[in-house]
Design an enzyme around this catalytic site. Structure first.
Site, PDB file in Angstrom:
ATOM      1  N   HIS A  19     -17.013  21.411  23.289  1.00 26.68           N
ATOM      2  CA  HIS A  19     -16.351  23.044  22.846  1.00 26.68           C
ATOM      3  C   HIS A  19     -15.604  23.813  23.783  1.00 26.68           C
ATOM      4  O   HIS A  19     -14.674  24.276  23.773  1.00 26.68           O
ATOM      5  CB  HIS A  19     -17.707  23.806  22.131  1.00 26.68           C
ATOM      6  CG  HIS A  19     -18.350  23.041  20.877  1.00 26.68           C
ATOM      7  ND1 HIS A  19     -19.542  23.382  20.400  1.00 26.68           N
ATOM      8  CD2 HIS A  19     -17.582  22.374  19.828  1.00 26.68           C
ATOM      9  CE1 HIS A  19     -19.696  22.534  19.480  1.00 26.68           C
ATOM     10  NE2 HIS A  19     -18.642  21.953  19.062  1.00 26.68           N
ATOM     11  N   HIS A  42     -14.658  15.263  11.519  1.00 28.05           N
ATOM     12  CA  HIS A  42     -15.883  15.331  11.260  1.00 28.05           C
ATOM     13  C   HIS A  42     -16.771  16.681  11.676  1.00 28.05           C
ATOM     14  O   HIS A  42     -16.978  16.961  12.965  1.00 28.05           O
ATOM     15  CB  HIS A  42     -16.756  14.216  12.189  1.00 28.05           C
ATOM     16  CG  HIS A  42     -16.236  12.702  11.905  1.00 28.05           C
ATOM     17  ND1 HIS A  42     -14.834  12.416  12.076  1.00 28.05           N
ATOM     18  CD2 HIS A  42     -17.026  11.889  11.098  1.00 28.05           C
ATOM     19  CE1 HIS A  42     -14.829  11.066  11.710  1.00 28.05           C
ATOM     20  NE2 HIS A  42     -16.161  10.816  11.093  1.00 28.05           N
ATOM     21  N   SER A 100     -17.648  23.361  16.194  1.00 26.45           N
ATOM     22  CA  SER A 100     -16.140  23.094  16.243  1.00 26.45           C
ATOM     23  C   SER A 100     -15.340  23.883  15.260  1.00 26.45           C
ATOM     24  O   SER A 100     -14.270  24.471  15.590  1.00 26.45           O
ATOM     25  CB  SER A 100     -15.708  21.583  16.488  1.00 26.45           C
ATOM     26  OG  SER A 100     -16.162  21.148  15.341  1.00 26.45           O
ATOM     27  N   GLU A 118     -15.712  17.251   6.144  1.00 24.91           N
ATOM     28  CA  GLU A 118     -17.396  17.043   6.176  1.00 24.91           C
ATOM     29  C   GLU A 118     -17.672  16.323   4.903  1.00 24.91           C
ATOM     30  O   GLU A 118     -17.605  16.733   3.999  1.00 24.91           O
ATOM     31  CB  GLU A 118     -17.739  18.308   6.461  1.00 24.91           C
ATOM     32  CG  GLU A 118     -19.208  18.247   6.561  1.00 24.91           C
ATOM     33  CD  GLU A 118     -19.925  17.152   7.365  1.00 24.91           C
ATOM     34  OE1 GLU A 118     -19.625  17.032   8.623  1.00 24.91           O
ATOM     35  OE2 GLU A 118     -20.770  16.348   6.978  1.00 24.91           O
ATOM     36  N   GLY A 159     -13.135  11.438   6.680  1.00 26.18           N
ATOM     37  CA  GLY A 159     -12.349  11.962   7.735  1.00 26.18           C
ATOM     38  C   GLY A 159     -11.353  10.868   8.262  1.00 26.18           C
ATOM     39  O   GLY A 159     -10.399  10.854   8.718  1.00 26.18           O
ATOM     40  N   ASP A 179     -15.067  13.583  15.997  1.00 25.19           N
ATOM     41  CA  ASP A 179     -16.265  13.767  16.363  1.00 25.19           C
ATOM     42  C   ASP A 179     -17.324  13.050  15.517  1.00 25.19           C
ATOM     43  O   ASP A 179     -18.334  13.781  14.862  1.00 25.19           O
ATOM     44  CB  ASP A 179     -16.753  15.178  16.635  1.00 25.19           C
ATOM     45  CG  ASP A 179     -17.895  15.593  17.229  1.00 25.19           C
ATOM     46  OD1 ASP A 179     -18.495  14.771  17.818  1.00 25.19           O
ATOM     47  OD2 ASP A 179     -18.401  16.764  17.205  1.00 25.19           O
TER      48      ASP A 179
HETATM   49  N1  SAM Z   1     -17.596  18.407  15.181  1.00 24.20           N
HETATM   50  C1  SAM Z   1     -18.937  19.118  15.005  1.00 24.20           C
HETATM   51  C2  SAM Z   1     -19.092  20.145  15.837  1.00 24.20           C
HETATM   52  O1  SAM Z   1     -18.801  20.014  17.142  1.00 24.20           O
HETATM   53  O2  SAM Z   1     -19.749  21.109  15.584  1.00 24.20           O
HETATM   54  C3  SAM Z   1     -20.031  18.267  14.714  1.00 24.20           C
HETATM   55  C4  SAM Z   1     -19.826  16.956  14.017  1.00 24.20           C
HETATM   56  S1  SAM Z   1     -21.247  16.014  13.815  1.00 24.20           S
HETATM   57  C5  SAM Z   1     -21.192  15.308  15.418  1.00 24.20           C
HETATM   58  C6  SAM Z   1     -20.296  14.744  12.668  1.00 24.20           C
HETATM   59  C7  SAM Z   1     -20.269  15.199  11.383  1.00 24.20           C
HETATM   60  O3  SAM Z   1     -19.691  14.175  10.570  1.00 24.20           O
HETATM   61  C8  SAM Z   1     -21.870  15.290  10.567  1.00 24.20           C
HETATM   62  O4  SAM Z   1     -21.950  16.578  10.015  1.00 24.20           O
HETATM   63  C9  SAM Z   1     -21.559  14.199   9.472  1.00 24.20           C
HETATM   64  O5  SAM Z   1     -22.148  14.593   8.239  1.00 24.20           O
HETATM   65  C10 SAM Z   1     -20.239  13.935   9.282  1.00 24.20           C
HETATM   66  N2  SAM Z   1     -19.582  12.647   8.809  1.00 24.20           N
HETATM   67  C11 SAM Z   1     -20.241  11.470   8.860  1.00 24.20           C
HETATM   68  N3  SAM Z   1     -19.279  10.531   8.649  1.00 24.20           N
HETATM   69  C12 SAM Z   1     -18.251  11.325   8.098  1.00 24.20           C
HETATM   70  C13 SAM Z   1     -16.841  10.822   7.440  1.00 24.20           C
HETATM   71  N4  SAM Z   1     -16.734   9.231   7.438  1.00 24.20           N
HETATM   72  N5  SAM Z   1     -15.841  11.839   7.258  1.00 24.20           N
HETATM   73  C14 SAM Z   1     -16.377  13.095   7.480  1.00 24.20           C
HETATM   74  N6  SAM Z   1     -17.413  13.361   8.087  1.00 24.20           N
HETATM   75  C15 SAM Z   1     -18.344  12.494   8.338  1.00 24.20           C
END
Ligand code: SAM
Length: 314
Positions: A19, A42, A100, A118, A159, A179
């Site tokens: 971040h 993500h 994020s 998401e 994503g 991410d």
């Molecule tokens: N970027 C966020 C932050 O910094 O606050 C944290 C994201 S977390 C590491 C990863 C997220 O990706 C999870 O909430 C998960 O549900 C989601 N996710 C997993 N596979 C995905 C996909 N193929 N497309 C979109 N989201 C996905």
């Protein structure tokens, strides 16, 4: 596989690194009036409670934001990140942590666009709800019009495959945060394939990829594979807060790999990483690495890597 919930990890040392870098990348884009697009492939839930639920159970935030919360001596980019977290906790008690999407919403301007993917049904619902509340709150304060239309859009799809539909952004200015959970090793491959395609569509975009530094082979080779993508330049920064445990349990280190980084990022990180290591380091295994380079490719030429500097502070 959607078992991953970022609430377990919210505010940990890896989130701090991610971040801090994210906010500075957006600040750089905001220096020009032309709007930019921020894409989060993500996105997670957007906001996390630290004093209840998953985060309170795991207490991972104690390796990150909790160690910085009271610090008044942080270098400016870290101070800016801390101010953003403090602003969402006006009572002065550390109760909420920004994901994020929230960081981006705070930094991006009215003319910029935010696109969030998401896929988890619960987290995408929470994400929508968080933005709905935030909009209502700001509109009530007269800070933003209630009809900002398409500034923020949330997509409940994948994503990895959805990114291409947004590239290139109309203004040809943009940042993509990548991410994923990396709970399955296929995520590493998917990130690389997605970036290969994205760089063809939007070669001048900035792409910031968070990744865990783990013993598993996919993780160890990951940054080296990203260095071979066809891009003008890259920066790779890692932060370790301790030595790895013999059983490999727990996350001791993570990295941000930035493709087409602004020229300001390297000197900024060179200054702030030693401070971050001291503030978050738990044993003599704490440290950082910072390297930059360019990948030059062309017809009939092999990819060449020019690593300009590599540092490790202990
Ligand atoms: N970027 C966020 C932050 O910094 O606050 C944290 C994201 S977390 C590491 C990863 C997220 O990706 C999870 O909430 C998960 O549900 C989601 N996710 C997993 N596979 C995905 C996909 N193929 N497309 C979109 N989201 C996905």
């Amino acid at each position: 596989m959607l078992s991953y919930r970022h609430a377990f990890h919210a505010g940990n040392h890896a989130d701090v690194l991610k971040h801090v870098v994210l906010i500075q990348l957006l600040r750089y884009l905001g220096q020009k009036d032309t709007p930019y697009m921020y894409i989060d492939t993500h996105a997670g839930a957007g906001v996390y409670a630290l004093d209840t639920g998953y985060a309170a159970k795991s207490t991972e935030y104690e390796t990150g934001i909790a160690r910085l919360w009271d610090r008044k001596d942080a270098p400016p980019p870290v101070a800016e990140y801390l101010q953003l977290v403090r602003d969402m906790n006006p009572s002065g008690k550390m109760r909420y942590y920004p994901g994020s999407p929230y960081c981006a919403d705070r930094v991006a301007r009215e003319q910029d666009r935010i696109r969030l993917f998401e896929m988890h049904p619960s987290d995408s619902k929470i994400l929508e709800e968080n933005f709905r509340k935030q909009e209502a709150h700001l509109a009530a304060q007269g800070q933003r019009s209630s009809s900002r239309g398409k500034r923020v859009m949330i997509n409940k799809g994948d994503g990895f495959t959805g990114l291409r539909s947004l590239l290139p952004p109309p203004s040809r200015r943009g940042l993509v945060l990548v991410d994923p959970p990396y709970e399955v090793k296929d995520d590493y491959r998917k990130v690389k394939l997605m970036l290969e395609d994205a760089l063809v569509r939007f070669a001048t975009g900035t792409y910031a990829v968070w990744y865990p530094v783990l013993q598993r082979m996919e993780s160890r080779q990951f940054a080296d594979k990203l260095k071979r993508l066809q891009a003008n330049g890259w920066l790779n920064v890692t932060l370790s807060i301790r030595a790895p445990t013999p059983d490999g349990f727990g996350l001791h280190s993570s990295g941000m790999f930035v493709i087409n980084p602004p020229y300001t990022l390297e000197p900024m990180l060179r200054e702030l990483m030693p401070w971050l290591v001291k503030a978050l380091g738990m044993d003599s295994g704490a440290g950082f690495t910072l390297e930059t380079g360019s990948t030059v490719t062309g017809p009939g030429r092999r990819a060449e890597e020019n690593v300009s500097r590599r540092d490790r502070a202990l």
